[in-house]
Design a protein around this motif. Structure first.
Motif, PDB file in Angstrom:
ATOM      1  N   GLN A 136       0.799  -1.219   0.000  1.00 19.06           N
ATOM      2  CA  GLN A 136       0.000   0.000   0.000  1.00 19.06           C
ATOM      3  C   GLN A 136       0.837   1.276   0.000  1.00 19.06           C
ATOM      4  O   GLN A 136       0.366   2.320  -0.450  1.00 19.06           O
ATOM      5  N   ASP A 137       2.052   1.204   0.513  1.00 20.17           N
ATOM      6  CA  ASP A 137       2.847   2.425   0.605  1.00 20.17           C
ATOM      7  C   ASP A 137       4.327   2.082   0.662  1.00 20.17           C
ATOM      8  O   ASP A 137       4.716   0.976   1.068  1.00 20.17           O
ATOM      9  N   ARG A 193       7.988   4.125   1.822  1.00 24.63           N
ATOM     10  CA  ARG A 193       8.615   5.313   2.401  1.00 24.63           C
ATOM     11  C   ARG A 193      10.087   5.035   2.679  1.00 24.63           C
ATOM     12  O   ARG A 193      10.433   3.942   3.150  1.00 24.63           O
ATOM     13  N   PRO A 246       1.017   3.916  -9.544  1.00 27.36           N
ATOM     14  CA  PRO A 246       0.631   4.487  -8.242  1.00 27.36           C
ATOM     15  C   PRO A 246       1.699   4.288  -7.163  1.00 27.36           C
ATOM     16  O   PRO A 246       1.923   5.174  -6.338  1.00 27.36           O
ATOM     17  N   LEU A 247       2.366   3.142  -7.187  1.00 29.05           N
ATOM     18  CA  LEU A 247       3.400   2.882  -6.186  1.00 29.05           C
ATOM     19  C   LEU A 247       4.644   3.721  -6.449  1.00 29.05           C
ATOM     20  O   LEU A 247       5.309   4.175  -5.514  1.00 29.05           O
ATOM     21  N   GLN A 296       4.551   6.688  -7.698  1.00 27.31           N
ATOM     22  CA  GLN A 296       4.176   8.008  -7.197  1.00 27.31           C
ATOM     23  C   GLN A 296       4.269   8.071  -5.675  1.00 27.31           C
ATOM     24  O   GLN A 296       4.740   9.062  -5.111  1.00 27.31           O
ATOM     25  N   LYS A 297       3.860   7.000  -4.986  1.00 26.79           N
ATOM     26  CA  LYS A 297       3.919   6.985  -3.529  1.00 26.79           C
ATOM     27  C   LYS A 297       5.357   6.968  -3.009  1.00 26.79           C
ATOM     28  O   LYS A 297       5.627   7.426  -1.900  1.00 26.79           O
ATOM     29  N   SER A 298       6.268   6.409  -3.803  1.00 25.59           N
ATOM     30  CA  SER A 298       7.664   6.347  -3.356  1.00 25.59           C
ATOM     31  C   SER A 298       8.276   7.735  -3.203  1.00 25.59           C
ATOM     32  O   SER A 298       9.200   7.935  -2.413  1.00 25.59           O
ATOM     33  N   GLY A 299       7.766   8.700  -3.992  1.00 23.15           N
ATOM     34  CA  GLY A 299       8.245  10.071  -3.895  1.00 23.15           C
ATOM     35  C   GLY A 299       9.613  10.330  -4.504  1.00 23.15           C
ATOM     36  O   GLY A 299      10.143  11.430  -4.366  1.00 23.15           O
ATOM     37  N   SER A 318      -4.462   8.328 -10.642  1.00 20.56           N
ATOM     38  CA  SER A 318      -3.045   8.476 -11.001  1.00 20.56           C
ATOM     39  C   SER A 318      -2.688   9.900 -11.419  1.00 20.56           C
ATOM     40  O   SER A 318      -1.511  10.231 -11.566  1.00 20.56           O
ATOM     41  N   ASP A 369      -1.855  13.652 -11.101  1.00 22.47           N
ATOM     42  CA  ASP A 369      -1.332  14.539 -10.057  1.00 22.47           C
ATOM     43  C   ASP A 369      -0.788  15.811 -10.714  1.00 22.47           C
ATOM     44  O   ASP A 369      -0.737  15.906 -11.953  1.00 22.47           O
TER      45      ASP A 369
END
Length: 520
Positions: free
Chosen positions: A217-218, A220, A256-257, A259-262, A345, A347
């Motif tokens: 899910q995320d 970091r 999506p993953l 994008q979540k990784s940043g 997706s 942004d």
């Protein structure tokens, strides 16, 4: 058989490697890394109940074993009329890397039966009309002059082509101008079974764990590692693992993953979903008379994945014939995804590239809308252009896989749409996301070698990994494009182990049956 995370091997604490998605990419990388360093701790997390249920599944892809033998989109015609074969040469030799790894695994007994996943099936291109015939003849002349394409055959002779592909020629207008090329070294690959074979070779090994119904899910950053948040889809419980390296290899679910990784390298990427439908025939009276993958010419404005082809498929112990794919549009990024995938997706980083691509690809959008609105009669009419005597009662609809094509920033156009596969890698090599589609599965080994070279550079330099890679993949570090003797050797060796067709180039030069230009 569906396996739950509870029946998989136990959780590993702080794995070295987390692979997201249990498709051909993760399976390939896991096998290579375990060969290079058996002590590595590797976890695979898959949201579905078993491996290879999305793009790697046999019914979801063409299984062509893309080696640029029959696909016209790899050999465009230049403005001066010449044929550009540079992309074809790249894809052709990238598939050789896959063959070499598979042969290595079969030879050592890690994969028991090569015919469980790969079978010899000639690859052909078939065209109609004078303009297309002239193009195909030029393409043949250019390709067959390169050592990689020894043994390619070309024919305009209707009798010869009928011997090769009787279903395509029977019932055809005798005044049709037709031409075809054939490579008997082509293959049909079941990437779903191959994925299972690769994972089965790892199951039970120390330091390997695979978990189904396990949704990442995320992601970091946590010091020098990645904190990966995972939800058990059966119990709803969450847990976290710390990994030194993460591969986001979840097909359409990768964006999506990413994008979540940043990671800054991932900014501006978007996805353009394309769906597909096959017509499938399981009638043995039909499949027994068609042994080829026959590719035609794509419609104007269509994506490369929509090139029409009539394919022999070896799936679940049977031989079937597929025709298509008929492209379509869905806002899902995965076949088992959500209709909200595309919208969620979007942004601030990718909105402008998305709008630019929408504006500059009106022909593609018009084509996709037309495909979505096609009736079953129109689909069958397209089949009859390839197979004039097709009986509609023999065919049924099979939903193909879902693809998310790459959209990214472009300084000139604002945004561009790409149809290949791309790796987005963090500057420190700790995480990499794979986006895109064809010819991904066929070139999985080449793609995963890029991952290793980008993300495990120190190991390659000092830990003996390079020598081990050369043992597994004899041509590693060399260009087969420029080394015909090496190409001939590795193709002969892998063909013998995998039990597929091979053409010795020296024999070919003296064998008019294999290199003749028929009816020209």
């Amino acid at each position: 058989m569906t396996r739950s995370s509870n029946s998989a091997t136990p959780n590993l604490s702080n794995p070295d490697v987390v692979l997201i998605g249990a498709g051909i990419m993760s399976a390939t990388l896991a096998v290579i890394l375990k060969e290079l360093d058996p002590k590595l701790k590797i976890e695979i997390h898959e949201v579905l109940g078993s491996e290879a249920q999305e793009s790697s599944n046999a019914w979801n892809n063409a299984g062509t074993g893309h080696a640029a033998l029959c696909e016209l989109n790899y050999t465009p015609e230049k403005a001066n009329g010449s044929i550009d074969i540079s992309k074809a040469l790249e894809v052709n030799t990238e598939f050789d890397l896959s063959r070499q790894l598979w042969a290595y695994l079969v030879a050592k007994g890690a994969i028991k039966d090569p015919q469980s996943f790969i079978n010899p099936v000639p690859h052909m291109t078939f065209v109609r009309g004078v303009v297309n015939r002239n193009f195909l003849k030029k393409r043949f002349a250019t390709l067959s002059n390169h050592p990689l394409y020894y043994g390619m055959e070309y024919s305009e002779d209707k009798k010869q082509i009928k011997e090769w592909i009787p279903l395509v020629m029977e019932g055809r207008d005798p005044n049709d101008v037709v031409a075809a090329t054939r490579m008997v070294t082509g293959t049909d690959v079941n990437y779903g079974v191959l994925t299972k074979n690769l994972l089965d070779s790892l199951r039970g090994k120390d330091g390997f764990s695979i978990h189904f119904f396990s949704r990442v899910q995320d992601l970091r950053r946590h010091g020098n590692a990645w904190s990966v948040k995972i939800r058990d889809e059966k119990t709803g419980q969450h847990r976290y693992v710390q990994a030194k390296f993460v591969l986001i290899g979840a097909g359409g679910g990768s964006l999506p993953l990413l994008q979540k990784s940043g990671i800054p390298e991932g900014r501006g990427y978007g996805g353009f979903p394309v769906s597909g439908i096959w017509l499938r025939c399981d009638n043995p009276e039909v499949s027994s008379r068609h042994n080829a993958k026959v590719y035609g010419k794509a419609s104007v404005g269509s994506p490369p994945m929509s090139v029409p082809h009539l394919d022999t498929r070896h799936i679940e112990g049977k031989v079937s014939v597929l025709f298509g794919p008929y492209a379509g549009f869905s806002t899902k990024f995965l076949k088992h995804g959500s209709y909200l995938d595309l919208f969620s997706s979007i942004d601030p980083e990718n909105i402008l590239p998305l709008l630019a691509v929408g504006k500059s690809n009106l022909a593609l959008e018009e084509y996709l809308v037309g495909q979505v609105l096609e009736s079953s009669e129109q689909r069958f009419a397209a089949l009859r252009e390839f197979y004039p005597n097709a009986n509609e009662q023999d065919w049924k609809v099979e939903v193909a896989g879902q693809r998310a094509q790459i959209i990214k920033k472009d300084p000139v156009h604002g945004g561009i749409l790409e149809f290949g596969t791309e790796l987005i890698t963090a500057s420190d090599g700790s995480i990499v996301a794979m986006l895109g589609a064809s010819p991904g599965a066929s070139t999985a080994v080449w793609i995963m070698l890029q991952v290793i070279e980008r993300c495990f550079r120190d190991n390659l330099a000092i830990a003996g990994w390079a020598d081990k890679l050369k043992e597994m993949i004899p041509s590693y570090g060399q260009s087969l494009i420029d080394n015909p003797d090496l190409t001939e050797r590795v193709r002969a060796e892998t063909a013998a182990i995998l039990k597929i067709n091979d053409i010795n180039s020296k024999e070919t030069e003296n064998d008019s049956r294999l290199s003749v230009v028929h009816g020209a």
